[in-house]
Write a protein that holds these residues in place. Sequence first.
Motif, PDB file in Angstrom:
ATOM      1  N   UNK A 183       0.853  -0.984   0.127  1.00 56.59           N
ATOM      2  CA  UNK A 183       0.014  -0.161  -0.233  1.00 56.59           C
ATOM      3  C   UNK A 183       1.006   1.310   0.010  1.00 56.59           C
ATOM      4  N   UNK A 184       1.090   1.996  -0.919  1.00 61.30           N
ATOM      5  CA  UNK A 184       1.703   3.448  -0.960  1.00 61.30           C
ATOM      6  C   UNK A 184       0.958   4.577  -0.679  1.00 61.30           C
ATOM      7  N   UNK A 185       1.481   5.225   0.264  1.00 61.35           N
ATOM      8  CA  UNK A 185       0.784   6.386   0.795  1.00 61.35           C
ATOM      9  C   UNK A 185       1.711   7.628   0.316  1.00 61.35           C
ATOM     10  N   UNK A 186       1.228   8.699   0.549  1.00 56.74           N
ATOM     11  CA  UNK A 186       1.906  10.100   0.146  1.00 56.74           C
ATOM     12  C   UNK A 186       2.853  10.326   1.462  1.00 56.74           C
ATOM     13  N   UNK A 187       3.819  11.385   1.097  1.00 60.32           N
ATOM     14  CA  UNK A 187       4.640  11.846   2.242  1.00 60.32           C
ATOM     15  C   UNK A 187       4.235  12.351   3.243  1.00 60.32           C
ATOM     16  N   UNK A 188       3.107  13.197   3.100  1.00 62.15           N
ATOM     17  CA  UNK A 188       2.496  13.702   4.529  1.00 62.15           C
ATOM     18  C   UNK A 188       1.928  12.789   5.339  1.00 62.15           C
ATOM     19  N   UNK A 189       1.303  11.658   4.680  1.00 60.69           N
ATOM     20  CA  UNK A 189       0.632  10.571   5.379  1.00 60.69           C
ATOM     21  C   UNK A 189       1.910   9.694   5.956  1.00 60.69           C
ATOM     22  N   UNK A 190       3.050   9.366   5.286  1.00 57.47           N
ATOM     23  CA  UNK A 190       4.052   8.444   5.739  1.00 57.47           C
ATOM     24  C   UNK A 190       4.722   9.182   7.091  1.00 57.47           C
ATOM     25  N   UNK A 191       4.644  10.372   6.903  1.00 55.06           N
ATOM     26  CA  UNK A 191       5.315  11.253   8.173  1.00 55.06           C
ATOM     27  C   UNK A 191       4.523  11.115   9.275  1.00 55.06           C
ATOM     28  N   UNK A 192       3.190  11.044   9.209  1.00 52.05           N
ATOM     29  CA  UNK A 192       2.043  10.886  10.117  1.00 52.05           C
ATOM     30  C   UNK A 192       2.128   9.435  10.899  1.00 52.05           C
ATOM     31  N   UNK A 193       2.057   8.549   9.873  1.00 50.10           N
ATOM     32  CA  UNK A 193       2.088   7.151  10.277  1.00 50.10           C
ATOM     33  C   UNK A 193       3.502   6.721  10.883  1.00 50.10           C
ATOM     34  N   UNK A 194       4.530   7.219  10.554  1.00 49.99           N
ATOM     35  CA  UNK A 194       5.540   6.802  11.086  1.00 49.99           C
ATOM     36  C   UNK A 194       6.460   7.593  12.458  1.00 49.99           C
ATOM     37  N   UNK A 195       5.631   8.729  12.368  1.00 50.09           N
ATOM     38  CA  UNK A 195       5.931   9.721  13.516  1.00 50.09           C
ATOM     39  C   UNK A 195       7.184  10.141  13.539  1.00 50.09           C
ATOM     40  N   UNK A 196       8.256  10.168  14.551  1.00 51.60           N
ATOM     41  CA  UNK A 196       9.416  10.323  14.770  1.00 51.60           C
ATOM     42  C   UNK A 196      10.390   9.484  13.893  1.00 51.60           C
ATOM     43  N   UNK A 197      10.166   8.210  13.173  1.00 51.20           N
ATOM     44  CA  UNK A 197      10.848   7.357  12.623  1.00 51.20           C
ATOM     45  C   UNK A 197      11.110   7.420  11.154  1.00 51.20           C
ATOM     46  N   UNK A 198      10.532   8.528  10.618  1.00 50.91           N
ATOM     47  CA  UNK A 198      10.484   8.540   9.197  1.00 50.91           C
ATOM     48  C   UNK A 198      12.048   9.071   8.555  1.00 50.91           C
ATOM     49  N   UNK A 199      12.491   8.002   7.859  1.00 54.35           N
ATOM     50  CA  UNK A 199      13.819   7.927   7.382  1.00 54.35           C
ATOM     51  C   UNK A 199      13.841   7.347   6.006  1.00 54.35           C
ATOM     52  N   UNK A 461       2.297  -1.224  13.367  1.00 50.90           N
ATOM     53  CA  UNK A 461       1.749   0.209  13.665  1.00 50.90           C
ATOM     54  C   UNK A 461       0.810   0.375  14.984  1.00 50.90           C
ATOM     55  N   UNK A 462       0.817  -1.063  15.829  1.00 48.26           N
ATOM     56  CA  UNK A 462       0.246  -1.140  17.032  1.00 48.26           C
ATOM     57  C   UNK A 462       1.262  -0.565  17.973  1.00 48.26           C
ATOM     58  N   UNK A 463       0.773  -0.036  19.034  1.00 48.67           N
ATOM     59  CA  UNK A 463       1.841   0.617  19.999  1.00 48.67           C
ATOM     60  C   UNK A 463       2.785  -0.389  20.580  1.00 48.67           C
ATOM     61  N   UNK A 464       2.229  -1.653  20.665  1.00 48.41           N
ATOM     62  CA  UNK A 464       3.417  -2.478  21.522  1.00 48.41           C
ATOM     63  C   UNK A 464       3.998  -3.268  20.560  1.00 48.41           C
ATOM     64  N   UNK A 465       4.150  -3.049  19.110  1.00 47.37           N
ATOM     65  CA  UNK A 465       4.798  -3.649  18.325  1.00 47.37           C
ATOM     66  C   UNK A 465       6.350  -3.523  18.383  1.00 47.37           C
ATOM     67  N   UNK A 466       7.087  -4.335  18.105  1.00 47.12           N
ATOM     68  CA  UNK A 466       8.485  -4.253  18.212  1.00 47.12           C
ATOM     69  C   UNK A 466       9.469  -4.679  16.919  1.00 47.12           C
ATOM     70  N   UNK A 467      10.435  -4.070  16.472  1.00 48.52           N
ATOM     71  CA  UNK A 467      11.282  -4.369  15.423  1.00 48.52           C
ATOM     72  C   UNK A 467      11.430  -5.978  15.210  1.00 48.52           C
ATOM     73  N   UNK A 468      11.997  -6.509  16.462  1.00 51.25           N
ATOM     74  CA  UNK A 468      12.113  -8.072  16.590  1.00 51.25           C
ATOM     75  C   UNK A 468      11.275  -8.816  17.505  1.00 51.25           C
TER      76      UNK A 468
END
Length: 804
Positions: A183-199, A461-468
Amino acid sequence: MIWPFENNTSGIIKKISKRNMKSDKKSKFFILLTIVISVCMVFSITLLSKGIEEEYKNTQRNKAQIGILGPTDEQLDVLNSKDAVKWIGEYFAIGNFFQEDKTITVAYGNKDYFLKQEGKHIQGEVPQNINEIMLPQNYIDFLDKSYKVGDTISIDITGTGNKSKYTLSGIVDDTKESRGYFIYVSNDLAKTLSKDQFQLTAYTRLDTDLVNSNDILKFANSIIENTGIVNEQINLTEYFAVMSGSIKQGFPIPVPILAGLTMLLATIIIYGIFYGKVVKNVQMFGQLRTIGMTKKQIKAMANKEGNRYAVMGIPLGLLVGAIIGYIGSPEGFMIKTTIFYAIIIAFVAFLAVKIAIFKPVRLAMNISPVEGAKYLSYTGNVKNTSKLHRSLIPSNLAKINVDRNKKKAILTVLMLGISGGLLIFTSTLAGSISPKKQATFKYYPVGKILVQIKNTVGSTFKEDSETYGSSKLQLEKNPLLDNTLVEELEAIDGVEKISPFNCVNMTITFPSTAGSITSITDFFPTLKREEIEEKQKVLTSGSANYDKMVNNNGILVVDGTGKVGDKLKIAGRSSDGSEFNVAAVVIGTYDRSSLMETSPTVPGSPYFIMAYDTAKKLTGIKEQTGILSITTSDNKFDKVLDSVQKIADKNGEIEVNSIEQTINNIKLQYSSSIKGLYMASAILFIFGTISLMNMLMVDFQNRKKEFGLLRAVGLTEKQLVNMLNKEIKIYVVGSLVLSLLLGSAISLVVCEHLDSINHSITYKVPWFFIILLVGVLILIYLIFSAYAKSQLKKTNILSAIRDE
């Protein structure tokens, strides 16, 4: 007294040469045909091989050479303003979630990324506004919807159960079913979904065609000056490896070998035909010597004739070869490459013609007037025999004819024997490539179905999700140790064995040989003491010392990743949920093939191996089972896979991988090579059969006087036909035996060598091509027999004896 050839007689020699070619139209036709076919074959195979290479390079030719990690919007603006930057493709994978057994990845990409870096076709536009999304067609098909560009759709893009309305701004033309969708989103929505992790990663196309990695990095470093971007942010893409030829698709066709053998065959055939032509005209050369023509002038006349054949045949062969090369690989056909190889092959072909006619020309120039007057073309190289008498029945005459001119017989057998051998070799290699064997060896040494812990349970995207996430599951309650799950799997009809293997999801970061930084996240094996010590026998350097690995965070790594003493970055999940980053010391290195051959691991062909107690110290995981490998009955694989997938869908914490997916990927890798090998086989096949017919028919024409004399002493037409049939049988059987022996020998050696390197060959006898070869040889026999019978009927005894 002045002889007519004593002065400047180049014009006369030129005329005699032309008339000689016109007077013997059949020899002219066969020589030209041989030159055309040989040049065509070499050129077409060369273009085909280069075309396959260029097709693979086309996948990267216009793409970005570097990827810049985490640039800011301001830095991107500065980069875009530089003349040395053509375009920048922006991409960032924000997160993912599971929908049934499919992984759905949510990502942002700009227009240049999709169109130029990925080469996608898009209906509509990439998302620009926060309420716009773009979907690939295969995901729409998976959803069983009929969405169109501009539709307003209600969809959950985070996998958290919350649907929202979005405008479908574009549809990506991806139609192939997959195990994962986007699912591809816009730059603005990407920043909103990733919060401070946008890179994001900025895939940057530089205004240069450099392919050397160091040159690209040097050029890139000059571009980022005064932008705030540092060298450590720059990674090389696949561009340099593909364009420089470091990475190739499948097996390269051995063009130099095929070209060399083809030219050898062509030289042999041209030699045979030209030699027969000179022998046939011995009396003419003797007459020319009688009226004063010098050896030098005879040589010049014969050379001019050979040059004419080359000048007429080579361009036509190049033209036909170019057409075949284009048809075989239209996307990889390049004018510059075609012209370059056309010049080289034309030169080599001309040289081959000169070599082929060298001995016949020397024979012609050394003929004396006396030799020319008494020479009989049918006598050949007469050899005295100690036998009191020999029965002159057709079968014995055939043997005598073959024996009296062994050179011709050997050349005839060699000509088709080598060509047939190459046909068997190329068809054997193409048919023996086994993606299944390679997949089994490298990635599935135990069982063909792998059940492993999901690294993402639910949604990132869940609050308790982790990378590993898989490490968290292994630490708290390992789903693979659930007795109920294991019992369900064991109860499936067709499951023979379930083998558990220890592995933990981690990330290794290391400098590549090109100078860029590579990070790989995957499940890597964690081995206990006895398993680590077993790996000592496959190490190329260092030692597999378990205590040293535990005490110093030591690891074993694949050759090329690092050297003994290097420190590589290893990241993963700590027991408290934080991410650990350690400098792991390389204490030993190994070759992947040797590892998987003598002491395989699961997962297969890993980049690094860690000690079990080291992983326990870093992650806190005591029960490190990360994969269950399932061995199935051969005839029940599909049913077992389907049942395992249903169990995994119901469980929600595990996922399934099968050997089929890997096999399909490897097949795609080898598809071009297999196509090229079969194309080369077809060309060799045609070349060999036509060339043999050339030689046989020219030989028949040169022996008409012999046939006339045999008829004169009482042999009937039927007996002559039987004699010729026996001769052709000797050639055909000899060629077949040589083809089988030569083709089999080369195939065994080459296949064994390639299998030792890539473990991707399962030797298969090419029965279809062998039967085809036998069938064509039989057809040649029938055609030549009919031709000989027809020609003998047309020729009476007197005209045959008088034939010059």
